[in-house]
Scaffold this active site. Structure first.
Site, mmCIF file in Angstrom:
data_model
loop_
_atom_site.group_PDB
_atom_site.id
_atom_site.type_symbol
_atom_site.label_atom_id
_atom_site.label_comp_id
_atom_site.label_asym_id
_atom_site.label_seq_id
_atom_site.Cartn_x
_atom_site.Cartn_y
_atom_site.Cartn_z
ATOM 1 N N GLU A 15 38.297 32.858 44.929
ATOM 2 C CA GLU A 15 38.087 32.135 43.671
ATOM 3 C C GLU A 15 37.384 30.776 43.888
ATOM 4 O OE1 GLU A 15 41.736 33.865 40.957
ATOM 5 O OE2 GLU A 15 42.234 32.446 42.528
ATOM 6 N N ASP A 200 41.056 42.973 35.485
ATOM 7 C CA ASP A 200 41.846 44.202 35.289
ATOM 8 C C ASP A 200 42.529 44.145 33.921
ATOM 9 O OD1 ASP A 200 43.595 42.229 37.197
ATOM 10 O OD2 ASP A 200 44.815 43.138 35.638
#
Ligand code: ADE
Length: 233
Positions: A15, A200
């Site tokens: 990230e 997701d």
């Protein structure tokens, strides 16, 4: 422009990687057991941290950034599971406010999610930062939704749990750090923003989708952070 840095926190290396790679004048320091990378990103002084997964690590990083680096704002970047049909994999969730879905003192009469020390369930993200982030998203025609982002010390991969978080808090996305950073920033009166790209669906398929899409989603969120900084410069 302010010399005070902007703090940028991601839970995982993936990230923060693309941001760290683009950093100029970098200085690495360790504080409170966490690593902080200071430097200039797209012309703006920043401090980066890969804090580790979960609310406690995120809170540690946020508090250290405030005390040690005197950050003027904190941005949390990364990935999230979607809780709404309006957000698909790769789209962006931007926090209007954040909640801790696993905070629960309801057996003693409180609303679910109440942070009793603050007397708040929803901790508002900074409106000005959000407006500047959504302007960048709109300009680049990136699909996004602004709403409640729910954090908890759980990877959500279960339709029942996902439905509970969505229905209880009206949340649009779930992740594991944003509301801990939000709590620390609220207590310290430091503006914060949460930018999350969807990796997701927070459902049974999440165990397959997450490993497939985490890298691409994390990079997309980081790209939005850079676009925001460039506009800020
Ligand atoms: N981060 C990305 N996907 C997530 C999920 N399904 N639950 C918690 N955190 C996440």
């Amino acid at each position: 422009m302010s010399k005070q840095p902007i703090g940028i926190i991601g839970a995982m290396q993936v990230e923060i990687d693309t941001l760290a790679a683009a950093l100029e004048n970098r200085e690495v320091e360790i504080a409170g057991g966490l690593t902080f990378i200071k430097g200039i990103l797209d012309g703006v002084p920043v401090v980066l941290s890969v804090c580790g997964v979960g609310k406690v690590f995120a809170a540690m990083a946020a508090q250290a950034m405030i005390l040690k680096y005197d950050v003027r704002a904190i941005i949390n970047t990364g990935v999230a599971g979607t809780l709404t049909d309006k957000l698909s994999i790769g789209d962006l969730a931007i926090a209007e406010n954040v909640v801790q879905h696993d905070m629960d003192t309801s057996p003693i009469g409180d609303p679910v999610g109440l942070i009793s020390g603050l007397n708040l369930v929803r901790m508002p993200a900074d409106g000005d930062l959000r407006a500047r982030i959504t302007a960048v998203l709109a300009e680049r025609e990136i699909r996004y939704v602004v709403g409640t982002i729910a954090s908890g010390d759980q990877f959500v991969a279960d339709t029942e749990k996902k439905t509970y978080i969505r229905d209880t808090f009206g949340a649009i996305a779930c992740e594991m750090e944003g509301a801990a950073i939000g709590q620390v920033c609220t207590v310290n009166q430091i503006p914060f923003a949460v930018i999350r790209a969807i990796s997701d669906g927070g459902n049974e398929e999440a165990t397959m989708d997450y490993p497939t899409f985490v890298k691409i989603a994390a990079a997309k969120s980081a790209e939005v952070v850079r676009a925001f900084l460039k506009a800020e410069r």
